[in-house]
Structures are given as structure tokens and as C-alpha cells.
Design a protein around this motif. Sequence first.
Motif, short mmCIF file in Angstrom:
data_model
loop_
_atom_site.label_atom_id
_atom_site.label_comp_id
_atom_site.label_asym_id
_atom_site.label_seq_id
_atom_site.Cartn_x
_atom_site.Cartn_y
_atom_site.Cartn_z
N LEU A 44 -17.61 16.37 13.89
CA LEU A 44 -16.68 17.32 13.71
C LEU A 44 -17.23 18.91 14.00
CD1 LEU A 44 -13.88 15.94 11.24
CD2 LEU A 44 -14.04 15.71 13.79
N ASP A 45 -18.53 18.98 13.49
CA ASP A 45 -19.24 20.30 13.78
C ASP A 45 -19.75 20.34 15.01
OD1 ASP A 45 -19.38 20.75 11.07
OD2 ASP A 45 -20.73 19.11 10.47
N ARG A 46 -20.19 19.15 15.97
CA ARG A 46 -20.91 19.24 17.11
C ARG A 46 -19.56 19.45 18.09
NH1 ARG A 46 -23.94 15.46 14.73
NH2 ARG A 46 -22.66 13.63 15.59
N HIS A 47 -18.22 19.09 17.81
CA HIS A 47 -17.01 19.00 18.90
C HIS A 47 -16.07 19.62 18.09
CE1 HIS A 47 -19.72 16.42 21.19
NE2 HIS A 47 -19.98 15.37 20.29
N PRO A 48 -16.07 20.74 17.93
CA PRO A 48 -15.05 21.55 17.06
C PRO A 48 -13.60 21.64 17.65
CG PRO A 48 -16.56 23.20 17.90
CD PRO A 48 -17.03 22.00 18.12
N GLY A 49 -13.59 21.36 18.93
CA GLY A 49 -12.23 21.13 19.72
C GLY A 49 -11.72 20.01 19.77
N LEU A 50 -12.46 19.03 18.88
CA LEU A 50 -12.02 17.60 19.03
C LEU A 50 -10.49 17.40 18.34
CD1 LEU A 50 -12.45 14.50 20.09
CD2 LEU A 50 -13.80 14.37 17.88
N LYS A 51 -9.54 16.89 18.79
CA LYS A 51 -8.40 16.47 18.62
C LYS A 51 -8.34 15.11 17.72
CE LYS A 51 -5.55 19.73 21.48
NZ LYS A 51 -4.53 19.63 22.32
N VAL A 52 -8.42 14.91 16.62
CA VAL A 52 -8.36 13.65 16.12
C VAL A 52 -7.02 13.59 15.07
CG1 VAL A 52 -9.38 12.06 14.50
CG2 VAL A 52 -10.69 13.20 15.85
N LEU A 53 -6.08 12.49 15.48
CA LEU A 53 -5.26 12.25 14.71
C LEU A 53 -5.15 11.09 13.81
CD1 LEU A 53 -2.10 12.52 13.75
CD2 LEU A 53 -1.54 11.57 16.03
N ALA A 54 -5.12 11.14 12.64
CA ALA A 54 -5.38 9.77 11.90
C ALA A 54 -4.00 9.30 11.31
CB ALA A 54 -6.22 10.09 10.54
N ALA A 55 -3.76 8.01 11.57
CA ALA A 55 -2.67 7.15 11.24
C ALA A 55 -2.55 6.92 9.72
CB ALA A 55 -2.44 5.85 11.98
N HIS A 56 -1.16 6.61 9.42
CA HIS A 56 -1.39 6.31 7.97
C HIS A 56 -1.66 7.49 6.99
CE1 HIS A 56 -2.44 2.39 10.08
NE2 HIS A 56 -1.10 2.48 10.08
N GLY A 57 -1.74 8.57 7.19
CA GLY A 57 -2.00 9.68 6.39
C GLY A 57 -3.27 9.97 6.12
N GLY A 58 -4.11 9.19 7.05
CA GLY A 58 -5.48 9.42 6.70
C GLY A 58 -5.94 8.32 5.82
N GLY A 59 -5.22 7.44 5.26
CA GLY A 59 -5.36 6.25 4.30
C GLY A 59 -5.97 7.00 2.69
N TYR A 60 -6.96 6.45 2.31
CA TYR A 60 -7.28 6.76 0.97
C TYR A 60 -8.14 8.17 0.70
CZ TYR A 60 -5.68 2.18 -0.51
OH TYR A 60 -4.99 1.05 -0.74
N LEU A 61 -8.40 8.87 2.05
CA LEU A 61 -9.18 9.76 2.35
C LEU A 61 -8.95 11.20 1.60
CD1 LEU A 61 -12.31 10.58 3.17
CD2 LEU A 61 -11.41 11.41 4.98
N PRO A 62 -7.66 11.63 2.16
CA PRO A 62 -7.43 13.19 1.90
C PRO A 62 -7.25 13.72 0.72
CG PRO A 62 -6.01 12.02 3.84
CD PRO A 62 -6.87 11.00 3.04
N THR A 63 -6.67 12.76 -0.28
CA THR A 63 -6.67 12.84 -1.72
C THR A 63 -7.60 12.58 -2.62
OG1 THR A 63 -5.04 10.82 -1.90
CG2 THR A 63 -3.90 12.92 -1.37
N TYR A 64 -8.67 12.34 -2.20
CA TYR A 64 -9.63 11.94 -3.24
C TYR A 64 -11.26 12.41 -2.68
CZ TYR A 64 -12.04 9.33 -6.84
OH TYR A 64 -12.92 8.87 -7.97
N LEU A 65 -11.16 13.43 -1.87
CA LEU A 65 -12.12 14.20 -1.48
C LEU A 65 -13.11 14.75 -2.42
CD1 LEU A 65 -11.08 15.19 2.12
CD2 LEU A 65 -12.93 13.74 1.68
#
Length: 338
Positions: free
Chosen positions: A223-244
Motif C-alpha cells: 500500500l506504500d508502493r501503490h497509494p492509489g490502489l483501491k482494495v475493498l475488503a469483504a466481511h468488514g475486513g475480518g478480525y483486523l480492523p478492531t485489533y490493530l
Amino acid sequence: MNTASLNTVPMRTVDAHAHVILPQVEQAVAGQPGLQEHRELDARRNGPESLAVSGRMVGERIARLTQVPVRLADMDAAGVDVQIVSPSPSHYHYWAGEDLAERVCRLAGEGVAEHCAQAPDRLYGLGLVPLRHPSLMVELLDHALGLGLKGVEISSHAPGRELSDPAYEEFWARAAESGAVVFLHPFGCTLDERLDRFYLSNIVGQPVENAVALSHLIFSGVLDRHPGLKVLAAHGGGYLPTYLGRADHGRRVRPEARGCAAPPSAYLERIWFDSLVYEPGALRALVGAAGASRVVLGSDYPFDMGVEDPVDRLRAAGFDRETRDAIRGGNAAALFDL
């Protein structure tokens, strides 16, 4: 059209996570070497009880998965104006060799385009690219975009390859350059037989796979090398977003975890997430972690792990009108350039 008239156009409600089954894809792989081994692996991962239940579930919903009039009626009932339609993840077939994989992806893109063309003001589509064969991915992304699709759907990994694999760099670059959306939707979990009861292969496995795949994108610097990349994560991103917090801590104390330029939590503002987290409190937590501008409506239509009332669930979260409208359709309109 002038700006004043644009402002009078009502915002549409957009479900960014909906699926279609394409018989032509399954016909293409029928009897091919490797298919039986793939099915045996799927059986080990899911267990016989879940396989039987899933088979009945898909059979009961096949009209919703294939017939546009049925889809549109369900959308009307749910208060959804637009769906972003992606192939059923069962169509990935990452076991296939190069020639068959290319054929699968071309058939999938063409099938989705034909499906959406039956209601072009309400249905937009995504194609497939073969994660196992990075050398084909740019060509097949361009094929999908040439059909008028909005991007492509990928799983969380392919045999022997994680999303941090340098072999994908050309694909990420082309996706960023073209503005294509890359919809990250896992299928299958490498925890295998540990999850072969109680439908844990999906209930636990899919959120795990989301977290692992997104972590590879973040920690490797994609994501650093490709700042314009549009990634959409299904299922709310799983377990990642709220345990970073754990990921941020790991980056501080572990030198091998410093492949990204910023703390992992900073990358939530570079990723989009669907709203499919089921409970109002979970949706509020997702928006709190990622920001209201990074969440889009998602239902996983019409599978049983999806929801039939995504708009009602959004309303139940109690957001202010600006936030609710952004998630209901404004963010997806910007993400998919609708």
C-alpha cells in the motif's frame, strides 16, 4: 448537466457485496485434471455436514444467483438501488493450470458482464484474475475492464503465494493506474481440518483469512508502493480492523515487522471495508477504526452468511445522517466511479 442539477439527483443505495453463479465456468472446469483433488481439499476443510448444508442452500437459492428479475425483486424488497455483482468465490479455481485459468477468468468476466447488461442502470460487475498465475493477471484485469466491469475479485491467497508476493507488483501497479477496484473476498482457510465442524471453516475461517491477507498487504509495503490502489475488503475486513493495536505494537518492537512506512493502523484509511459485520455495535466499531468514508454497504447476497436487510442494519447502528448516507451509497459511488 450543471452543478445545480447534479445536486438534485437522489443518491442511490449501493450494495457492494453480491454474487452470481456462472454455469459456464463450472462447465469449463468439469472433468479437468486437478478438479477432484480440489474438491477433496474443500471437503476436508469444510467437513461433510457443512458441505451437505451448503449444497442444499445453494440449490434453494439458485434462481437468486442466476436470474436477474429475481435479483431485482430482492433488491427492491431490501431498498437497494444498485448491486456490485461479483462471481461466487467457488469460481476461483486457483488449482487450474495457465490455459484453463485464463479461460475461467475470461468466461467469468464475460458472464458477469452479460448478467449486468440485463439491468445496466442497477447492476455493475467485477471479474476474476488468477492469483496462482501472476503473469496473466494484468492481461485479464484489462480484459475485465474492457468489458465495462469495475475491477476484479480475488481471494486471500493462492497455493504457494501470499498477497505480499513480489510477483504481484505489476498487477498492483496496473490496478492502481486504471482505478480498478480489487475486491478481497476469501474462499477457503488454510487451517484446514481444525475448522471442519460447526461451519467454522466460514464462521471463523473467513475473518481469519481477511486479517492475514490485509496484513500481508500492509506489512510488505504494497500500500506504500501503490497509494492509489483501491482494495475493498469483504466481511468488514475480518478480525483486523478492531485489533490493530497489537499490529502497531509488533511493528514498534520487532525489526522484521517494519516493512511498512507507517504504523499498521494508519493503513485503514487506504482500504475500504464492507458493512457485513452483522451487529450495530460491530459496525460502529468498524467505522470508528476505519472512518466513515471507508465503509460501504455489503450484504453477501444471496448466501446464508449474508443478510437480507443491509439498509435496516445500517440504520440500527444509529449514525448521523451524513455518515449513514456515506455508507449507504456515497462511498461506493466514489469507489466504483458510478
